[in-house]
Design a protein around this motif. Sequence first.
Motif, PDB file in Angstrom:
ATOM      1  N   ILE A 195     -25.997 -68.662  16.177  1.00 31.40           N
ATOM      2  CA  ILE A 195     -25.097 -67.529  16.379  1.00 31.40           C
ATOM      3  C   ILE A 195     -23.736 -68.010  16.853  1.00 31.40           C
ATOM      4  N   TRP A 196     -23.726 -68.958  17.776  1.00 32.65           N
ATOM      5  CA  TRP A 196     -22.457 -69.465  18.297  1.00 32.65           C
ATOM      6  C   TRP A 196     -21.624 -70.104  17.191  1.00 32.65           C
ATOM      7  N   ALA A 197     -22.272 -70.822  16.272  1.00 32.82           N
ATOM      8  CA  ALA A 197     -21.553 -71.452  15.168  1.00 32.82           C
ATOM      9  C   ALA A 197     -20.939 -70.396  14.249  1.00 32.82           C
ATOM     10  N   ILE A 198     -21.693 -69.347  13.929  1.00 33.22           N
ATOM     11  CA  ILE A 198     -21.161 -68.291  13.055  1.00 33.22           C
ATOM     12  C   ILE A 198     -19.986 -67.590  13.711  1.00 33.22           C
ATOM     13  N   VAL A 199     -20.080 -67.336  15.007  1.00 30.86           N
ATOM     14  CA  VAL A 199     -18.972 -66.681  15.717  1.00 30.86           C
ATOM     15  C   VAL A 199     -17.725 -67.557  15.684  1.00 30.86           C
ATOM     16  N   GLN A 200     -17.895 -68.867  15.889  1.00 31.80           N
ATOM     17  CA  GLN A 200     -16.750 -69.774  15.850  1.00 31.80           C
ATOM     18  C   GLN A 200     -16.101 -69.794  14.471  1.00 31.80           C
ATOM     19  N   VAL A 201     -16.905 -69.743  13.423  1.00 28.53           N
ATOM     20  CA  VAL A 201     -16.363 -69.727  12.061  1.00 28.53           C
ATOM     21  C   VAL A 201     -15.695 -68.393  11.777  1.00 28.53           C
ATOM     22  N   TRP A 202     -16.315 -67.324  12.216  1.00 28.03           N
ATOM     23  CA  TRP A 202     -15.855 -65.968  11.891  1.00 28.03           C
ATOM     24  C   TRP A 202     -14.428 -65.727  12.378  1.00 28.03           C
ATOM     25  N   ALA A 203     -14.089 -66.275  13.531  1.00 29.67           N
ATOM     26  CA  ALA A 203     -12.769 -66.043  14.104  1.00 29.67           C
ATOM     27  C   ALA A 203     -11.777 -67.162  13.799  1.00 29.67           C
ATOM     28  N   ASN A 204     -12.182 -68.151  13.018  1.00 29.37           N
ATOM     29  CA  ASN A 204     -11.313 -69.304  12.763  1.00 29.37           C
ATOM     30  C   ASN A 204     -10.284 -68.956  11.697  1.00 29.37           C
ATOM     31  N   PHE A 205      -9.027 -69.084  12.062  1.00 31.54           N
ATOM     32  CA  PHE A 205      -7.927 -68.783  11.135  1.00 31.54           C
ATOM     33  C   PHE A 205      -7.236 -70.042  10.640  1.00 31.54           C
ATOM     34  N   LEU A 206      -7.027 -71.013  11.525  1.00 28.67           N
ATOM     35  CA  LEU A 206      -6.175 -72.156  11.207  1.00 28.67           C
ATOM     36  C   LEU A 206      -6.745 -73.034  10.105  1.00 28.67           C
ATOM     37  N   VAL A 207      -8.015 -73.406  10.207  1.00 31.63           N
ATOM     38  CA  VAL A 207      -8.601 -74.351   9.248  1.00 31.63           C
ATOM     39  C   VAL A 207      -8.597 -73.794   7.825  1.00 31.63           C
ATOM     40  N   PRO A 208      -9.128 -72.589   7.560  1.00 35.41           N
ATOM     41  CA  PRO A 208      -9.066 -72.083   6.177  1.00 35.41           C
ATOM     42  C   PRO A 208      -7.658 -71.783   5.706  1.00 35.41           C
ATOM     43  N   PHE A 209      -6.771 -71.407   6.637  1.00 34.88           N
ATOM     44  CA  PHE A 209      -5.387 -71.114   6.257  1.00 34.88           C
ATOM     45  C   PHE A 209      -4.692 -72.357   5.722  1.00 34.88           C
ATOM     46  N   ILE A 210      -4.994 -73.531   6.302  1.00 33.79           N
ATOM     47  CA  ILE A 210      -4.347 -74.773   5.893  1.00 33.79           C
ATOM     48  C   ILE A 210      -5.019 -75.386   4.672  1.00 33.79           C
ATOM     49  N   LEU A 211      -6.332 -75.315   4.612  1.00 29.40           N
ATOM     50  CA  LEU A 211      -7.062 -76.033   3.555  1.00 29.40           C
ATOM     51  C   LEU A 211      -7.277 -75.223   2.282  1.00 29.40           C
ATOM     52  N   ASN A 232      -7.430 -84.290   1.770  1.00 30.88           N
ATOM     53  CA  ASN A 232      -6.656 -84.490   0.540  1.00 30.88           C
ATOM     54  C   ASN A 232      -7.095 -85.766  -0.173  1.00 30.88           C
ATOM     55  N   LEU A 233      -7.354 -86.853   0.589  1.00 27.23           N
ATOM     56  CA  LEU A 233      -7.828 -88.094  -0.018  1.00 27.23           C
ATOM     57  C   LEU A 233      -9.208 -87.922  -0.658  1.00 27.23           C
ATOM     58  N   LEU A 234     -10.025 -87.052  -0.076  1.00 28.12           N
ATOM     59  CA  LEU A 234     -11.356 -86.790  -0.625  1.00 28.12           C
ATOM     60  C   LEU A 234     -11.318 -85.844  -1.821  1.00 28.12           C
ATOM     61  N   GLY A 235     -10.156 -85.257  -2.093  1.00 23.09           N
ATOM     62  CA  GLY A 235     -10.030 -84.334  -3.210  1.00 23.09           C
ATOM     63  C   GLY A 235     -10.704 -83.000  -2.976  1.00 23.09           C
ATOM     64  N   LEU A 236     -10.773 -82.567  -1.718  1.00 21.52           N
ATOM     65  CA  LEU A 236     -11.467 -81.326  -1.392  1.00 21.52           C
ATOM     66  C   LEU A 236     -10.534 -80.201  -0.968  1.00 21.52           C
ATOM     67  N   ILE A 237      -9.223 -80.413  -1.144  1.00 28.80           N
ATOM     68  CA  ILE A 237      -8.279 -79.346  -0.822  1.00 28.80           C
ATOM     69  C   ILE A 237      -8.562 -78.131  -1.710  1.00 28.80           C
ATOM     70  N   ASN A 238      -8.476 -76.943  -1.106  1.00 29.96           N
ATOM     71  CA  ASN A 238      -8.718 -75.670  -1.787  1.00 29.96           C
ATOM     72  C   ASN A 238     -10.186 -75.519  -2.200  1.00 29.96           C
ATOM     73  N   THR A 239     -11.081 -76.031  -1.338  1.00 26.31           N
ATOM     74  CA  THR A 239     -12.515 -75.819  -1.537  1.00 26.31           C
ATOM     75  C   THR A 239     -13.123 -75.343  -0.220  1.00 26.31           C
ATOM     76  N   GLN A 240     -14.107 -74.472  -0.321  1.00 22.93           N
ATOM     77  CA  GLN A 240     -14.774 -73.983   0.876  1.00 22.93           C
ATOM     78  C   GLN A 240     -15.628 -75.065   1.523  1.00 22.93           C
ATOM     79  N   ILE A 241     -16.031 -76.061   0.746  1.00 22.33           N
ATOM     80  CA  ILE A 241     -16.790 -77.184   1.316  1.00 22.33           C
ATOM     81  C   ILE A 241     -15.954 -77.916   2.360  1.00 22.33           C
TER      82      ILE A 241
END
Length: 276
Positions: A200-216, A130-139
């Motif tokens: 591949i491991w990184a993509i799998v970790q992102v693919w199943a991640n719910f919490l981080v995109p749900f909050i940001l 939030n301090l960086l002003g990146l809320i609601n961005t995929q970055i």
Amino acid sequence: MGRQGARRYLSRIGFVFFLVLVSLFFAIPMLWLVLAPFDANPTMSIGMPDWTLSNFQRVFENPQAMRAILNSLIIGIGTMLLVVILGSTASYALSRVRIPGRDALLYSLLLLSSIVTGTAAMVPTFQLINLLGLINTQIAVILVITGGLLPTVIFILKDFMDSLPKSYEESARLYGAKPYQILMHVVAPVARPGIAFVAIWAIVQVWANFLVPFILLRSPELQPAAVVMHTFYTESGQADLRLISAFSLLYSLPVILIYFLVNRRFGFRFHGGIKS
């Protein structure tokens, strides 16, 4: 057959029975994932489907569904590239530069990344983003997930960098190669299996991640498939299994295809005690 032989025979039967139970535990959800999307009226049970393709038509007609898969690809590929680049350079530096407490630092990073989970760090992470002003961005999602994956990635890739003979780099230096050229043309080709595994491991970790995109992420058009799937309900508030089943199958295909493509290109084998 003696008593000892009978015990051995019964232990083998018990072991086979245990393996069958474990296999069924993993096979039944996979069977539902394959059959339910083609059932006109899917339920949580498994049976012969009433074959239809209308479920996939509903997915394609849903404006959020296909956009969500595209968002997952953007976040996954972005995270994978950042993890591979930063992890490769950091692991190479830790492998070649002798600094006091290097191994302790590496193990501390790995230990802290395991103890301080994403859930526990979500409040300070949200405040920082939030301090960086990146809320609601995929970055923001890419940066947060990358930060969580890097300690493990560095720990894995360092094993590959340690196994690379330094004579290769010395030969390249004799021919006038610069450090970045050595990393790109000497180190990276030899460490390709490890880099492929990490990717591949990184993509799998992102693919199943719910919490981080749900909050940001606030906008539905920016949310990945793991978040959007939780909005598939009927007008009565029940889970829309026709939409969820077809979407789940389509959602699983990119990771499966990436795995087989990379596995065919690089292969996976045990290297230095770590799967590559």
